[in-house]
Design a protein around this motif. Structure first.
Motif, PDB file in Angstrom:
ATOM      1  N   ARG B 129      -3.231 -11.802  94.132  1.00 15.32           N
ATOM      2  CA  ARG B 129      -2.914 -12.286  92.790  1.00 15.32           C
ATOM      3  C   ARG B 129      -4.042 -12.260  91.952  1.00 15.32           C
ATOM      4  O   ARG B 129      -3.877 -11.663  90.832  1.00 15.32           O
ATOM      5  CB  ARG B 129      -2.705 -14.125  93.434  1.00 15.32           C
ATOM      6  N   GLN B 130      -5.186 -12.256  92.561  1.00 14.06           N
ATOM      7  CA  GLN B 130      -6.554 -12.194  91.716  1.00 14.06           C
ATOM      8  C   GLN B 130      -6.583 -10.795  91.070  1.00 14.06           C
ATOM      9  O   GLN B 130      -6.870 -10.568  90.218  1.00 14.06           O
ATOM     10  CB  GLN B 130      -7.863 -12.588  92.265  1.00 14.06           C
ATOM     11  N   PHE B 131      -6.289  -9.891  92.191  1.00 10.02           N
ATOM     12  CA  PHE B 131      -6.556  -8.316  91.778  1.00 10.02           C
ATOM     13  C   PHE B 131      -5.406  -7.919  90.529  1.00 10.02           C
ATOM     14  O   PHE B 131      -5.833  -7.343  89.684  1.00 10.02           O
ATOM     15  CB  PHE B 131      -6.345  -7.704  92.858  1.00 10.02           C
ATOM     16  N   VAL B 132      -4.164  -8.392  90.727  1.00 13.06           N
ATOM     17  CA  VAL B 132      -3.066  -8.087  89.657  1.00 13.06           C
ATOM     18  C   VAL B 132      -3.350  -8.945  88.597  1.00 13.06           C
ATOM     19  O   VAL B 132      -3.133  -8.467  87.356  1.00 13.06           O
ATOM     20  CB  VAL B 132      -1.842  -8.381  90.433  1.00 13.06           C
ATOM     21  N   SER B 133      -3.831  -9.955  88.612  1.00 14.29           N
ATOM     22  CA  SER B 133      -4.052 -10.707  87.302  1.00 14.29           C
ATOM     23  C   SER B 133      -5.290 -10.025  86.518  1.00 14.29           C
ATOM     24  O   SER B 133      -5.179  -9.718  85.294  1.00 14.29           O
ATOM     25  CB  SER B 133      -4.583 -12.334  87.620  1.00 14.29           C
ATOM     26  N   ALA B 134      -6.370  -9.741  87.224  1.00 15.66           N
ATOM     27  CA  ALA B 134      -7.475  -9.370  86.643  1.00 15.66           C
ATOM     28  C   ALA B 134      -7.458  -7.573  86.148  1.00 15.66           C
ATOM     29  O   ALA B 134      -7.668  -7.325  85.018  1.00 15.66           O
ATOM     30  CB  ALA B 134      -8.871  -9.232  87.580  1.00 15.66           C
ATOM     31  N   THR B 135      -6.740  -6.979  86.644  1.00 20.80           N
ATOM     32  CA  THR B 135      -6.423  -5.764  86.324  1.00 20.80           C
ATOM     33  C   THR B 135      -5.221  -5.268  85.715  1.00 20.80           C
ATOM     34  O   THR B 135      -5.026  -4.235  84.936  1.00 20.80           O
ATOM     35  CB  THR B 135      -6.536  -4.639  87.632  1.00 20.80           C
ATOM     36  N   LEU B 136      -4.037  -6.136  85.720  1.00 24.38           N
ATOM     37  CA  LEU B 136      -2.795  -5.649  85.227  1.00 24.38           C
ATOM     38  C   LEU B 136      -2.359  -7.050  84.034  1.00 24.38           C
ATOM     39  O   LEU B 136      -2.153  -6.514  82.885  1.00 24.38           O
ATOM     40  CB  LEU B 136      -1.669  -5.477  86.182  1.00 24.38           C
ATOM     41  N   LEU B 137      -2.249  -8.076  84.674  1.00 25.01           N
ATOM     42  CA  LEU B 137      -1.776  -9.193  83.849  1.00 25.01           C
ATOM     43  C   LEU B 137      -2.774  -9.440  82.498  1.00 25.01           C
ATOM     44  O   LEU B 137      -2.135  -9.420  81.602  1.00 25.01           O
ATOM     45  CB  LEU B 137      -1.627 -10.407  84.415  1.00 25.01           C
ATOM     46  N   ARG B 138      -4.077  -9.636  82.807  1.00 25.81           N
ATOM     47  CA  ARG B 138      -5.010  -9.948  81.604  1.00 25.81           C
ATOM     48  C   ARG B 138      -5.019  -8.715  80.674  1.00 25.81           C
ATOM     49  O   ARG B 138      -4.980  -8.941  79.478  1.00 25.81           O
ATOM     50  CB  ARG B 138      -6.348 -10.511  82.097  1.00 25.81           C
ATOM     51  N   PRO B 139      -5.273  -7.520  81.123  1.00 26.80           N
ATOM     52  CA  PRO B 139      -5.268  -6.453  80.317  1.00 26.80           C
ATOM     53  C   PRO B 139      -4.207  -6.232  79.129  1.00 26.80           C
ATOM     54  O   PRO B 139      -4.194  -6.040  78.194  1.00 26.80           O
ATOM     55  CB  PRO B 139      -5.629  -5.265  81.046  1.00 26.80           C
ATOM     56  N   ALA B 140      -3.124  -6.525  80.090  1.00 20.21           N
ATOM     57  CA  ALA B 140      -1.628  -6.399  79.245  1.00 20.21           C
ATOM     58  C   ALA B 140      -1.448  -7.451  78.165  1.00 20.21           C
ATOM     59  O   ALA B 140      -1.049  -7.050  76.951  1.00 20.21           O
ATOM     60  CB  ALA B 140      -0.387  -6.226  80.137  1.00 20.21           C
ATOM     61  N   THR B 141      -1.872  -8.499  78.441  1.00 18.71           N
ATOM     62  CA  THR B 141      -1.957  -9.732  77.448  1.00 18.71           C
ATOM     63  C   THR B 141      -2.895  -9.318  76.312  1.00 18.71           C
ATOM     64  O   THR B 141      -2.429  -9.406  75.250  1.00 18.71           O
ATOM     65  CB  THR B 141      -2.418 -11.076  78.245  1.00 18.71           C
ATOM     66  N   GLU B 142      -4.064  -8.864  76.556  1.00 13.97           N
ATOM     67  CA  GLU B 142      -4.981  -8.590  75.775  1.00 13.97           C
ATOM     68  C   GLU B 142      -4.474  -7.404  74.721  1.00 13.97           C
ATOM     69  O   GLU B 142      -4.689  -7.416  73.449  1.00 13.97           O
ATOM     70  CB  GLU B 142      -6.339  -8.161  76.249  1.00 13.97           C
ATOM     71  N   LEU B 143      -3.967  -6.297  75.281  1.00 15.10           N
ATOM     72  CA  LEU B 143      -3.486  -5.222  74.594  1.00 15.10           C
ATOM     73  C   LEU B 143      -2.225  -5.426  73.636  1.00 15.10           C
ATOM     74  O   LEU B 143      -2.317  -5.003  72.486  1.00 15.10           O
ATOM     75  CB  LEU B 143      -2.823  -4.173  75.823  1.00 15.10           C
TER      76      LEU B 143
END
Lengths: 196, 196
Positions: B129-143
């Motif tokens: 959960r933490q890995f996917v959030s930090a590396t995929l979900l948060r960057p995609a939100t920012e992008l």
């Protein structure tokens, strides 16, 4: 010798004992032969009882499976709720029924157990696949004429959301209000089911 | 004594040995503290090496995780492919990338292993959960400025289809051609990502 007038147990097994014996035989047969391969008649034969008795206790093979596997959903009840929805509100109805079922902790735990064993055990996956096909996918296709792959896309959307919300507990989807999720999922489920 | 001019190993560990030691320490720390709680500095300290060396070997914490957990995807590579897509073809790009990854048997097996352990082990679920959030979900939100719950709905659609297709192997979705699945999933993913 049968149970006497005094109510003391004789040698013939009581209804509870017979029911348990049927369920134990059913679990073994479903595991050995899958859902499709096991028959009500075969289960009755294994348990040494008349098929009519199995039918009387459980209503049919689907009912035996639900009871034997402690399956947390009765597909008949689900299908009935969905069948009552107007066609243009199928997506909303599916999303609502799905969240009702998962929001109930008493049903969520066994649902998760079913998902976990299907994920990790080939035999459990086969049983689950055949059971869900026979009791949900095929009837839904017959009822609405929706192509199975479309129903599967919709089911996939719901299973994936359940995994993120209840298993991985990813935020914010884990804490979102049910009505927010229904609003988000309904149009997508409707799209899947309409564009067959 | 260090490795001599003859190339024979001395007492100082060689690069392969050091790399393995860093990965072993990383696995322990990620399991103990989760992805967020473990730091590159902490992993270096455990392994008795300079943080700059960990950075040199793996590029950063994300790279250490991918290597230590033998994670079958490099989120950086995925994000790059997705970032190159025009906004109105995000859904199609996501569906295509997703099927590319899963269609490759060499990546499918470890992906399934990751999904299975996250399904059955609380510690693995937290890490994931933490890995996917930090590396995929948060960057995609920012992008793209897409709300995380919308990204999660799209990811849910893809995870659920992967479970039906590759784990439960339900037909016809298990044998459908990739282009049929892309055509079916692209509009739904696009809807999720557009209607934030």
């Amino acid at each position: 010798m049968t149970t006497g007038a005094t109510g003391r147990p004789g040698r013939r097994p009581g209804p509870t004992e017979t029911r348990e014996k049927i369920l134990a035989c059913a679990r073994r047969l479903f595991a050995e032969k899958g859902y499709d391969g096991a028959s009500l008649r075969g289960i009755a034969r294994e348990a040494g009882v008349d098929p009519a008795l199995v039918h009387h206790f459980f209503g049919g093979k689907q009912g035996v499976f639900v009871a034997a596997m402690q399956f947390p959903l009765d597909p008949g009840v689900l299908l009935e709720r969905i069948a009552q929805a107007p066609r243009d509100r199928l997506g909303e109805t599916l999303a609502t029924v799905f969240l009702d079922v998962w929001s109930d902790p008493a049903r969520r735990a066994p649902l998760l157990a079913v998902l976990r064993s299907a994920m990790t055990n080939e035999q459990a996956a086969t049983m689950m696949r055949q059971f869900v096909s026979a009791t949900l996918l095929r009837p839904a296709t017959e009822l609405y004429g929706i192509p199975p792959i479309r129903i599967q896309a919709a089911v996939g959307q719901m299973i994936g959301v359940a995994m993120l919300r209840y298993v991985l507990e990813v935020e914010p989807i884990a804490s979102a209000a049910p009505q927010e999720l229904v609003a988000m999922l309904a149009p997508v489920l409707q799209h899947h089911l309409e564009h067959g």
